[in-house]
Design a protein around this motif. Structure first.
Motif, short mmCIF file in Angstrom:
data_model
loop_
_atom_site.label_atom_id
_atom_site.label_comp_id
_atom_site.label_asym_id
_atom_site.label_seq_id
_atom_site.Cartn_x
_atom_site.Cartn_y
_atom_site.Cartn_z
N ASN A 157 -6.29 5.09 -0.56
CA ASN A 157 -6.65 4.18 0.52
C ASN A 157 -6.91 4.94 1.82
N ARG A 202 -1.70 4.97 -1.95
CA ARG A 202 -1.76 5.15 -0.50
C ARG A 202 -2.67 6.32 -0.13
N GLY A 241 0.78 -1.23 0.00
CA GLY A 241 0.00 0.00 0.00
C GLY A 241 0.81 1.28 0.00
N LYS A 242 2.05 1.19 -0.47
CA LYS A 242 2.95 2.35 -0.39
C LYS A 242 2.97 3.21 -1.65
N SER A 252 2.90 2.44 5.01
CA SER A 252 2.05 3.00 3.96
C SER A 252 1.61 4.43 4.25
#
Length: 270
Positions: A118, A115, A109-110, A148
């Motif tokens: 999200n 990111r 999720g980086k 993240s």
């Protein structure tokens, strides 16, 4: 000497029962505590009812400022929504004012764009849940390279993107601020400060981990005193909560004395 408002996170003495932990805070003249849902064999994870925690806190004259924490909050799905609702309900029932929100910290999720999306998705979903309960969401960026959400600025941008300024604040963690190399402070958006130090001169910054985090003293490499002073001088008026993860601290034979010495050091330097 600055009169700082200190708080105590249960991670400072994780082996103590809630009653003993609350008594420790009281003995230090601290009136605000953070409870956790990740201490094996202890509340909340052992099923201790929220009403029991509320009664203990009231007996000691303490305010529970947060439950720490909803993990992987920015990986939003049905399981996370259920977990969030359980913790928000527990927070309301035990009298906690806020729920700490911790991001994914496993290298996923980086990606840029991913990111931020999200983060906004999770904040938008959490916002009505928190508002209905009257609980604040405390977003805590972590400075680890695999995390993240490393940037407090990015967290603040996400909060503003969902018009969540009245629902969410950020946690300024002195350890994670240092690891992230982030220079910008956001005192107006800061709802809580976590303090811990690293003294070992042999550890590279990139290798610093939770077990290195001790109570702040004169050997501190993270400039806790400078960080506290910057926040204080720029309008932050909340608590500075001790959150050391080091086994060395957890095994202290006189934790009350050790915390008191750290309080005195920080108050004198800030």
């Amino acid at each position: 000497m600055t009169t700082l408002s200190f708080a105590l996170n249960h991670m400072t003495a994780p082996a103590l029962s809630p009653d003993a932990f609350f008594a420790l805070a009281k003995s230090l003249g601290i009136s605000a505590v953070e409870i956790r849902n990740d201490l094996d064999g202890n509340a909340i994870i052992d099923g201790t009812p929220a009403a029991e925690i509320r009664a203990l806190a009231e007996n000691h004259g303490l305010t529970i400022i947060s439950i720490n924490a909803l993990q992987r909050f920015n990986q939003w799905n049905d399981d996370r929504a259920r977990e969030a609702q359980e913790l928000i309900t527990y927070a309301g029932d035990c009298g906690a004012k806020a729920l700490v929100l911790v991001p994914l910290n496993d290298g996923s999720g980086k990606k840029d764009g991913e990111r931020q999306a999200n983060l906004r998705q999770a904040l938008a979903a959490l916002k009505p849940m928190l508002e209905q309960a009257g609980i604040t969401g405390l977003v805590e960026p972590l400075g680890f390279e695999i995390c993240s959400l490393r940037s407090k600025t990015e967290a603040v941008e996400g909060i503003r993107a969902v018009s969540g300024e009245n629902t969410f604040k950020i946690v300024h963690d002195t350890f994670h601020h240092y690891l992230a190399g982030e220079e910008k402070f956001h005192p107006e958006m800061t709802g809580l400060v976590h303090i811990s130090g690293v003294a070992d001169p042999g550890i590279a910054v990139s290798d610093m981990r939770d077990p290195h985090r001790i109570l702040v003293d004169a050997a501190d490499r993270l400039d806790n005193a400078g960080q506290v002073r910057t926040l204080w001088e720029n309008g932050y008026i909340g608590q500075f909560s001790f959150e050391p993860f080091s086994p060395e601290v957890h095994q202290s034979t006189d934790i009350e004395k050790a915390i008191r010495e750290s309080m005195t050091f920080l108050s004198a330097k800030a």
